[in-house]
Structure formats: C-alpha cells, structure tokens
Design an enzyme around this catalytic site. Sequence first.
Site, PDB file in Angstrom:
ATOM      1  N   LYS A  91       0.874  -1.182   0.000  1.00 22.30           N
ATOM      2  CA  LYS A  91       0.000   0.000   0.000  1.00 22.30           C
ATOM      3  C   LYS A  91       0.907   1.226   0.000  1.00 22.30           C
ATOM      4  CE  LYS A  91      -4.185  -1.863   1.994  1.00 22.30           C
ATOM      5  NZ  LYS A  91      -3.835  -3.247   1.622  1.00 22.30           N
ATOM      6  N   ASP A 125      -1.323  -2.052  -4.193  1.00 22.54           N
ATOM      7  CA  ASP A 125      -2.756  -2.091  -3.889  1.00 22.54           C
ATOM      8  C   ASP A 125      -3.371  -0.723  -4.197  1.00 22.54           C
ATOM      9  OD1 ASP A 125      -2.559  -4.656  -2.904  1.00 22.54           O
ATOM     10  OD2 ASP A 125      -2.662  -4.098  -0.798  1.00 22.54           O
ATOM     11  N   GLN A 155     -10.285  -0.636  -9.312  1.00 20.17           N
ATOM     12  CA  GLN A 155     -11.506  -0.987  -8.573  1.00 20.17           C
ATOM     13  C   GLN A 155     -12.730  -0.801  -9.469  1.00 20.17           C
ATOM     14  OE1 GLN A 155     -10.340   2.127  -6.035  1.00 20.17           O
ATOM     15  NE2 GLN A 155      -9.859   0.835  -4.271  1.00 20.17           N
ATOM     16  N   ARG A 176      -4.541  -5.952 -11.395  1.00 23.62           N
ATOM     17  CA  ARG A 176      -5.441  -6.741 -10.551  1.00 23.62           C
ATOM     18  C   ARG A 176      -6.767  -5.982 -10.605  1.00 23.62           C
ATOM     19  NH1 ARG A 176      -4.191  -6.284  -4.544  1.00 23.62           N
ATOM     20  NH2 ARG A 176      -2.643  -7.902  -4.877  1.00 23.62           N
ATOM     21  N   THR A 218     -11.618 -11.773  -6.787  1.00 22.18           N
ATOM     22  CA  THR A 218     -13.003 -11.776  -6.324  1.00 22.18           C
ATOM     23  C   THR A 218     -13.360 -13.130  -5.720  1.00 22.18           C
ATOM     24  OG1 THR A 218     -15.314 -11.456  -6.983  1.00 22.18           O
ATOM     25  CG2 THR A 218     -13.881 -12.490  -8.613  1.00 22.18           C
ATOM     26  N   HIS A 219     -14.364 -13.096  -4.811  1.00 15.76           N
ATOM     27  CA  HIS A 219     -14.936 -14.350  -4.295  1.00 15.76           C
ATOM     28  C   HIS A 219     -16.378 -14.483  -4.728  1.00 15.76           C
ATOM     29  CE1 HIS A 219     -12.236 -12.321  -1.380  1.00 15.76           C
ATOM     30  NE2 HIS A 219     -11.582 -13.449  -1.483  1.00 15.76           N
ATOM     31  N   ARG A 280     -12.079  -4.105   7.982  1.00 14.39           N
ATOM     32  CA  ARG A 280     -12.682  -4.086   6.633  1.00 14.39           C
ATOM     33  C   ARG A 280     -13.174  -5.480   6.251  1.00 14.39           C
ATOM     34  NH1 ARG A 280      -8.431  -0.546   5.399  1.00 14.39           N
ATOM     35  NH2 ARG A 280      -7.235  -2.114   4.290  1.00 14.39           N
ATOM     36  N   ARG A 281     -12.371  -6.509   6.585  1.00 15.41           N
ATOM     37  CA  ARG A 281     -12.775  -7.882   6.255  1.00 15.41           C
ATOM     38  C   ARG A 281     -14.015  -8.281   7.030  1.00 15.41           C
ATOM     39  NH1 ARG A 281      -9.230  -7.042   3.144  1.00 15.41           N
ATOM     40  NH2 ARG A 281     -11.090  -6.635   1.952  1.00 15.41           N
TER      41      ARG A 281
HETATM   42  C1  LIG Z   1      -6.571 -10.689  -3.784  1.00 16.81           C
HETATM   43  C2  LIG Z   1      -7.401  -9.489  -3.475  1.00 16.81           C
HETATM   44  C3  LIG Z   1      -6.809  -8.245  -3.420  1.00 16.81           C
HETATM   45  C4  LIG Z   1      -7.592  -7.114  -3.162  1.00 16.81           C
HETATM   46  N1  LIG Z   1      -6.994  -5.864  -3.231  1.00 16.81           N
HETATM   47  C5  LIG Z   1      -7.765  -4.773  -3.081  1.00 16.81           C
HETATM   48  C6  LIG Z   1      -7.218  -3.461  -3.278  1.00 16.81           C
HETATM   49  O1  LIG Z   1      -6.045  -3.276  -3.599  1.00 16.81           O
HETATM   50  N2  LIG Z   1      -8.068  -2.405  -3.118  1.00 16.81           N
HETATM   51  C7  LIG Z   1      -9.385  -2.550  -2.777  1.00 16.81           C
HETATM   52  O2  LIG Z   1     -10.107  -1.548  -2.679  1.00 16.81           O
HETATM   53  N3  LIG Z   1      -9.917  -3.780  -2.583  1.00 16.81           N
HETATM   54  C8  LIG Z   1      -9.142  -4.885  -2.715  1.00 16.81           C
HETATM   55  N4  LIG Z   1      -9.706  -6.121  -2.551  1.00 16.81           N
HETATM   56  C9  LIG Z   1     -11.050  -6.249  -1.928  1.00 16.81           C
HETATM   57  C10 LIG Z   1     -12.137  -6.223  -2.961  1.00 16.81           C
HETATM   58  O3  LIG Z   1     -12.229  -4.929  -3.514  1.00 16.81           O
HETATM   59  C11 LIG Z   1     -13.501  -6.595  -2.329  1.00 16.81           C
HETATM   60  O4  LIG Z   1     -13.834  -5.713  -1.339  1.00 16.81           O
HETATM   61  C12 LIG Z   1     -13.565  -7.980  -1.748  1.00 16.81           C
HETATM   62  O5  LIG Z   1     -12.839  -8.899  -2.514  1.00 16.81           O
HETATM   63  C13 LIG Z   1     -15.035  -8.437  -1.684  1.00 16.81           C
HETATM   64  O6  LIG Z   1     -15.586  -8.445  -2.961  1.00 16.81           O
HETATM   65  P1  LIG Z   1     -15.940  -9.779  -3.774  1.00 16.81           P
HETATM   66  O7  LIG Z   1     -15.666  -9.514  -5.206  1.00 16.81           O
HETATM   67  O8  LIG Z   1     -15.216 -10.914  -3.193  1.00 16.81           O
HETATM   68  O9  LIG Z   1     -17.504  -9.900  -3.651  1.00 16.81           O
HETATM   69  P2  LIG Z   1     -18.467 -10.033  -2.376  1.00 16.81           P
HETATM   70  O10 LIG Z   1     -19.828  -9.932  -2.941  1.00 16.81           O
HETATM   71  O11 LIG Z   1     -18.084  -9.075  -1.305  1.00 16.81           O
HETATM   72  O12 LIG Z   1     -18.178 -11.476  -1.841  1.00 16.81           O
HETATM   73  C14 LIG Z   1     -18.670 -12.636  -2.486  1.00 16.81           C
HETATM   74  C15 LIG Z   1     -18.775 -13.738  -1.473  1.00 16.81           C
HETATM   75  O13 LIG Z   1     -17.474 -14.048  -0.952  1.00 16.81           O
HETATM   76  C16 LIG Z   1     -17.560 -14.317   0.443  1.00 16.81           C
HETATM   77  N5  LIG Z   1     -16.788 -13.292   1.179  1.00 16.81           N
HETATM   78  C17 LIG Z   1     -16.398 -12.082   0.722  1.00 16.81           C
HETATM   79  N6  LIG Z   1     -15.685 -11.435   1.655  1.00 16.81           N
HETATM   80  C18 LIG Z   1     -15.630 -12.250   2.731  1.00 16.81           C
HETATM   81  C19 LIG Z   1     -15.025 -12.162   4.016  1.00 16.81           C
HETATM   82  N7  LIG Z   1     -14.324 -11.098   4.386  1.00 16.81           N
HETATM   83  N8  LIG Z   1     -15.165 -13.215   4.869  1.00 16.81           N
HETATM   84  C20 LIG Z   1     -15.852 -14.315   4.501  1.00 16.81           C
HETATM   85  N9  LIG Z   1     -16.456 -14.449   3.302  1.00 16.81           N
HETATM   86  C21 LIG Z   1     -16.353 -13.441   2.431  1.00 16.81           C
HETATM   87  C22 LIG Z   1     -19.008 -14.305   0.812  1.00 16.81           C
HETATM   88  O14 LIG Z   1     -19.489 -15.612   0.630  1.00 16.81           O
HETATM   89  C23 LIG Z   1     -19.608 -13.391  -0.247  1.00 16.81           C
HETATM   90  O15 LIG Z   1     -20.953 -13.621  -0.457  1.00 16.81           O
HETATM   91  C24 LIG Z   1      -8.971  -7.259  -2.866  1.00 16.81           C
HETATM   92  C25 LIG Z   1      -9.571  -8.520  -2.934  1.00 16.81           C
HETATM   93  C26 LIG Z   1      -8.827  -9.621  -3.245  1.00 16.81           C
HETATM   94  C27 LIG Z   1      -9.498 -10.942  -3.354  1.00 16.81           C
END
Ligand SMILES: Cc1cc2nc3c(=O)[nH]c(=O)nc-3n(C[C@H](O)[C@H](O)[C@H](O)COP(=O)(O)OP(=O)(O)OC[C@H]3O[C@@H](n4cnc5c(N)ncnc54)[C@H](O)[C@@H]3O)c2cc1C
Length: 300
Positions: A91, A125, A155, A176, A218-219, A280-281
Amino acid sequence: MGFFNSLISSVLPYAPKAMVRIVANKYIAGETLNDAMRMVATLNAEGAMATIDVLGEFVERSDVAKQETETSVKVLEEITRRKLDSNLSVKLTSLGLGIDTEFGYNNLRRVVARAAELGNFVRTDMENSPYTDRTIELQRRIRKEFPNNVGIVLQAYLRRTEDDIRLLAPEGTSFRLCKGIYVEPEAIAFKGREEVQQNYLKCLELIFDHGCYVGIATHDDVLIDGARKIIARRGLKPDQYEFQMLLGVREAKRRELIAQGHRLRVYVPFGKDWYGYSVRRLKENPAVAGHVFKAIFTGD
Ligand SMILES: Cc1cc2nc3c(=O)[nH]c(=O)nc-3n(C[C@H](O)[C@H](O)[C@H](O)COP(=O)(O)OP(=O)(O)OC[C@H]3O[C@@H](n4cnc5c(N)ncnc54)[C@H](O)[C@@H]3O)c2cc1C
C-alpha cells in the site's frame, strides 16, 4: 448495505481490539515474517501462489514508512531464500505516499528495484479515492524503469476505471481487478451490487481486449462464473490471467479453481498493524462479525 451490515459497521469501532483480533485471526497469517512464510509454504503445497502484504496503511511518520519499506524488502529476500512462489503487495500510504509523494516514490523504487534484482514482482494495492491519481501516476513512472516487476490494482466500483484501463492498458500494464473496498461517494462510484458486477465484467473484457495480464480478484460467484466464460470464449491460456482470493475467504472455491487448472494467488497479510485490514474484512462478512457483535452485548 443491509440493516445487519450497517449495524455491524457502526458497532465494530467500539469492539475491544482483543476481541476483533480473535475473530479476524483467519484473515491474517500472523504477526511475524516467519508466520507469513509458513503460510505461503502451506499454500504453495496446495497448488496456490501467494502475494504477501506487510500490514500498515496511512502512515504519517517517515521513520515508520522507512521501516515498512525495509520490511517489504526483507519479505522479497526471504521469499527468494526459501524458494517460495509468492510476490509482494504494497500500500503506497504505508510507504509514505501521504507524507510526501516524492518520499513515497523513492521508497517504492527501493522495493521494486530489489524485486527486479531478485526476479520478483510488486503489486501496488489501490486505496481510497484521494490516492487514486497519485497511485496511477507513480505506477506509470516506476513501470518505465521496471516494466516487468510492477503492476497496479483497479476498482470496478469506480466510474473512472474504464478510462483508467484505456490509459494504462496500451502501456502493457499488469492489472489486478477487484470490486473495491472503501466507502466512496455515489458521484464517483457505482453503488448497486449489479452495477458493480456489470462494470467488473466490462472492465475485464477491456483488459483482455488489450492483451494485458490480469489478476481476477473476487470471491463472488457471479464474477467467477462470468470470468470463466470470458476465458473459455477467448480461449485464454492459464498463463494469461490468474484468479486471486484473500486469505481465509472461500477456501473450497479456491480449491475448485485450482483443480480446474486455473492459476490462483492468495493474498497473505501479516504484521502487527492488523486492525484496519481486519475491520474491513469483518464488515464484508456479517456472519463472522456477528460473533463480535454478540460478544459485545452478551460478554461471551
Ligand atoms: C486478492 C485481493 C486483493 C484485493 N486488493 C484490493 C485493493 O487493492 N483495493 C481494494 O479496494 N480492494 C481490494 N480487494 C477487496 C475487494 O475490492 C472486495 O472488497 C472484496 O474482494 C469483496 O468483494 P468480492 O468480489 O469478493 O464480492 P463479495 O460480494 O463481497 O463477496 C462474495 C462472497 O465471498 C464471500 N466473502 C467475501 N468477503 C468475505 C469475508 N471477508 N469473509 C468471509 N467471506 C467473504 C461471501 O461468501 C460473499 O458472499 C482485494 C480482494 C482480493 C481478493
């Protein structure tokens, strides 16, 4: 944001730090460099790559920024020494961008130059919107000197991201792509879940149109399925992209993607400055944050 999520968001700042630490444990590798290395070795054994993040952000003291810089260098050296499959995420505000842009740049350069010597890679990041322009500016500048050793994060919730891709992709930038985690005003950010998903997939297509490498971070099943379709339709090879997930999130999905032959990288944060990242998590996941909530009111 649903009622429960907003309740959690407003309550979390009042939760005792020790309690947040216990429930946030699964999102961080530990406090020491050794903890991070051990976690990466375990992930590598499962077929996942890693990117290590030294926890810390919005640093206001130059000695702290210097210390973060040196720890990042140490991480790169230790990855090489232990022959691990990991790069580094940083960061820019932890390297001092908020103190002074040139100071932040010099610290970034120190880290990236070492990565280049070791044949490794540093991803900057993306933080909140006051830093977007400067992060892009520093990324473009450092890429000129080290084109193979740095990449950026964009983003999908920001309305400007499509334009940023049009600017950066012709330069061969490594991306990313994530949704974005900070709270941004509607004037500059999409707010609806579907709007963000649509923009994510549109931006992903645009990155692939330019032939750039991308970490699909993404998840979200909608985005993972959407990305898999795009990859199949375009006939992309596994070395043209990777999936990325956060430590402690959706481990079964992670294993599924690896089993299907996709490259997958796990973001592994470690260090003493775990609080901001963990909160945040937890806000993203009310089920886990609910334990904090319950403990506050019941004293469990
Ligand atoms: C490798 C990586 C790097 C990232 N780097 C940045 C960055 O540099 N800047 C930035 O602004 N953001 C960053 N992010 C965060 C990203 O912007 C999202 O806020 C985050 O990934 C949640 O979005 P999602 O696409 O997973 O969708 P979501 O809709 O939030 O999640 C989809 C599903 O994943 C599961 N899930 C998601 N988060 C969690 C959690 N914390 N605990 C348990 N289950 C969960 C849940 O089942 C949820 O329904 C990063 C994410 C990843 C994976």
